[in-house]
Structures are given as C-alpha cells and as structure tokens.
Design an enzyme around this catalytic site. Structure first.
Site, mmCIF file in Angstrom:
data_model
loop_
_atom_site.group_PDB
_atom_site.id
_atom_site.type_symbol
_atom_site.label_atom_id
_atom_site.label_comp_id
_atom_site.label_asym_id
_atom_site.label_seq_id
_atom_site.Cartn_x
_atom_site.Cartn_y
_atom_site.Cartn_z
ATOM 1 N N HIS A 18 0.795 -1.307 -0.077
ATOM 2 C CA HIS A 18 -0.008 0.013 -0.023
ATOM 3 C C HIS A 18 0.749 1.430 0.120
ATOM 4 O O HIS A 18 0.616 2.240 -0.590
ATOM 5 C CB HIS A 18 -0.917 0.068 1.262
ATOM 6 C CG HIS A 18 -1.852 -1.066 1.310
ATOM 7 N ND1 HIS A 18 -2.225 -1.821 2.358
ATOM 8 C CD2 HIS A 18 -2.862 -1.235 0.443
ATOM 9 C CE1 HIS A 18 -3.238 -2.646 2.399
ATOM 10 N NE2 HIS A 18 -3.492 -2.343 1.194
ATOM 11 N N LYS A 42 -17.888 -7.023 6.709
ATOM 12 C CA LYS A 42 -16.606 -7.663 6.440
ATOM 13 C C LYS A 42 -15.906 -7.623 8.000
ATOM 14 O O LYS A 42 -15.777 -6.615 8.628
ATOM 15 C CB LYS A 42 -15.831 -6.899 5.613
ATOM 16 C CG LYS A 42 -14.853 -7.958 4.792
ATOM 17 C CD LYS A 42 -14.351 -7.199 3.511
ATOM 18 C CE LYS A 42 -12.783 -7.639 3.175
ATOM 19 N NZ LYS A 42 -12.066 -6.671 2.191
ATOM 20 N N ARG A 91 -1.823 -5.924 -8.461
ATOM 21 C CA ARG A 91 -0.566 -6.789 -8.341
ATOM 22 C C ARG A 91 -0.391 -7.695 -9.346
ATOM 23 O O ARG A 91 0.393 -7.820 -10.135
ATOM 24 C CB ARG A 91 -0.862 -7.745 -6.818
ATOM 25 C CG ARG A 91 -0.697 -6.703 -5.713
ATOM 26 C CD ARG A 91 -1.143 -7.243 -4.433
ATOM 27 N NE ARG A 91 -2.655 -7.085 -4.303
ATOM 28 C CZ ARG A 91 -3.429 -7.130 -3.581
ATOM 29 N NH1 ARG A 91 -2.953 -7.390 -2.305
ATOM 30 N NH2 ARG A 91 -4.944 -7.047 -3.637
ATOM 31 N N SER A 129 -2.742 -7.707 2.510
ATOM 32 C CA SER A 129 -3.217 -7.715 3.945
ATOM 33 C C SER A 129 -3.500 -9.074 4.443
ATOM 34 O O SER A 129 -3.156 -9.614 5.585
ATOM 35 C CB SER A 129 -4.234 -6.810 4.382
ATOM 36 O OG SER A 129 -3.990 -5.617 3.756
HETATM 37 P P1 ADP Z 1 -6.070 -5.903 0.202
HETATM 38 O O1 ADP Z 1 -6.412 -6.421 -1.270
HETATM 39 O O2 ADP Z 1 -4.637 -6.488 0.546
HETATM 40 O O3 ADP Z 1 -7.105 -6.446 1.227
HETATM 41 P P2 ADP Z 1 -7.004 -3.173 0.385
HETATM 42 O O4 ADP Z 1 -8.543 -3.992 0.049
HETATM 43 O O5 ADP Z 1 -6.508 -2.424 1.454
HETATM 44 O O6 ADP Z 1 -5.954 -4.186 0.548
HETATM 45 O O7 ADP Z 1 -6.485 -2.721 -1.131
HETATM 46 C C1 ADP Z 1 -6.582 -1.345 -1.426
HETATM 47 C C2 ADP Z 1 -6.152 -1.103 -2.944
HETATM 48 O O8 ADP Z 1 -4.679 -1.473 -2.704
HETATM 49 C C3 ADP Z 1 -6.421 -2.302 -3.808
HETATM 50 O O9 ADP Z 1 -6.379 -1.435 -5.177
HETATM 51 C C4 ADP Z 1 -5.420 -3.322 -3.692
HETATM 52 O O10 ADP Z 1 -5.167 -3.941 -5.173
HETATM 53 C C5 ADP Z 1 -4.063 -2.566 -3.590
HETATM 54 N N1 ADP Z 1 -3.307 -3.202 -2.813
HETATM 55 C C6 ADP Z 1 -3.047 -3.964 -1.880
HETATM 56 N N2 ADP Z 1 -1.933 -4.554 -1.872
HETATM 57 C C7 ADP Z 1 -1.106 -4.076 -2.665
HETATM 58 C C8 ADP Z 1 0.336 -4.636 -3.067
HETATM 59 N N3 ADP Z 1 1.140 -5.312 -2.369
HETATM 60 N N4 ADP Z 1 0.634 -3.895 -4.053
HETATM 61 C C9 ADP Z 1 -0.007 -3.015 -4.722
HETATM 62 N N5 ADP Z 1 -1.153 -2.740 -4.607
HETATM 63 C C10 ADP Z 1 -1.978 -3.134 -3.432
#
Ligand code: ADP
Length: 170
Positions: A18, A42, A91, A129
């Site tokens: 992130h 959730k 990703r 996460s």
């Molecule tokens: P997760 O998908 O890990 O539960 P979130 O819902 O908090 O995380 O994701 C928020 C945004 O950040 C989404 O667009 C997700 O694809 C992106 N994201 C999460 N982890 C990464 C990462 N390691 N690299 C790039 N983008 C990420």
C-alpha cells in the site's frame, strides 16, 4: 489545477505494498485522500481507528495527504472530496478481473471520475493484507512486508489466539 485523488481500501492492516502505491501516487497528484472503507459486514482484525493510526504512523498527514474513512458508494465519497481520480493498485492478473469491473461500474456511476491503476515494486507484488495476517497468525515473520509497528500490533492481536494455542499444543 489541483489534482485530488482518493486511494480507497480496507487497509486491514496497511502493508508496504500500500505504501509503495501511496508514494507512487504522490508523484503525480497534488492531494491524496487515503480512505478506509468501513464495511460492518466484513470482519476486520483491526478497528478503523487502529487502521488509521497505523497509516498515520508511517504517512504523516499534511496539506497533500489526508487519512479518512468512508462508507457507501466510493464515487459519492470521491465527489464530496472533489476528487477526479481513484487510485488502485494492481498486483497480478488475479486483481484484474475485479478491478476492471469496479472501474467500469464506477465510470458508469460517475463518468467524470477516472480510475488509475498503479503497479507496485516487484517485491510487493505478492503482498496482501490477508496473506500477512495469515503468516503472522501462524507465527511467521512478515518483516519487510509491513511497517514495524504493524507487525508488533499483529503479533499482539494473535498472541493467545486459538492459532497460537494450536501451534504450541503440537
Ligand atoms: P487487500 O486487497 O490487500 O486486502 P485493500 O483492500 O486494502 O488490500 O487494497 C486497497 C488497494 O490497494 C487495492 O487496489 C489493492 O489492489 C491495492 N493493494 C493492496 N496490496 C497491494 C500491493 N501489495 N501492491 C499493490 N497494490 C496493492
């Protein structure tokens, strides 16, 4: 022109993936609103307050960065913030399907708002996460994948949990 963008997500917890996206976004937007989606359906490991604190510890708020929470429609929230851009991280191919659908749906709801996808540094391209929580719950190290404070907080949450008890009973 003041380019305002919203970076929405669960951030449960924030990872270095992130953070990588946040830093990349700040290269081309003037203001970035990091917005935690509040979704009571959730089950999260961390409360919204804790999630905000963890982000704040590594991304200090200033005139360019705001850390906030929202519920309901993302495009409504973005409109309220005067944001024309939604930042999302991509990703792997596995992210693509869902992100593509969401981007088109959001465009249908609000044609003025553009979704911009950013790709993280390779070493974070497999970090989520969900995965770091799983590893930590099983007693593995996630050093280098999340900020130090986040790893400590996760360890505290999982200490004494059934997973740890299961591990030590073996
Ligand atoms: P997760 O998908 O890990 O539960 P979130 O819902 O908090 O995380 O994701 C928020 C945004 O950040 C989404 O667009 C997700 O694809 C992106 N994201 C999460 N982890 C990464 C990462 N390691 N690299 C790039 N983008 C990420």
């Amino acid at each position: 022109m003041n380019r305002i963008a919203v970076y929405p997500g669960s951030f449960d917890p924030v990872t270095n993936g992130h953070l990588d996206i946040i830093h990349r976004a700040l290269e081309f937007v003037d203001q970035l609103v990091i917005a935690i989606l509040v979704n009571p359906e959730k089950q999260a490991l961390f409360t919204v307050k804790e999630r905000m604190e963890m982000i704040r510890n590594v991304v200090p708020e200033n005139h360019r960065i705001q850390i906030d929470q929202f519920h309901g429609l993302l495009v409504e929230y973005a409109r309220k913030k005067n944001a024309r851009v939604i930042i999302r991280g991509l990703r792997a191919v596995s992210d693509f399907d869902y992100e593509f659908q969401m981007a088109l749906m959001n465009r249908r709801l609000e044609a003025q708002i553009e979704t911009v996808f950013l790709v993280p540094a390779e070493q974070y391209s497999y970090v989520s996460s969900r995965l770091v929580k799983e590893i930590c719950a099983l007693g593995g190290t996630v050093r280098g994948l999340v900020p130090e404070d986040v790893e400590k907080r996760m360890q505290r949450k999982f200490k004494g949990s059934s997973v740890q008890q299961f591990k030590s009973s073996k």
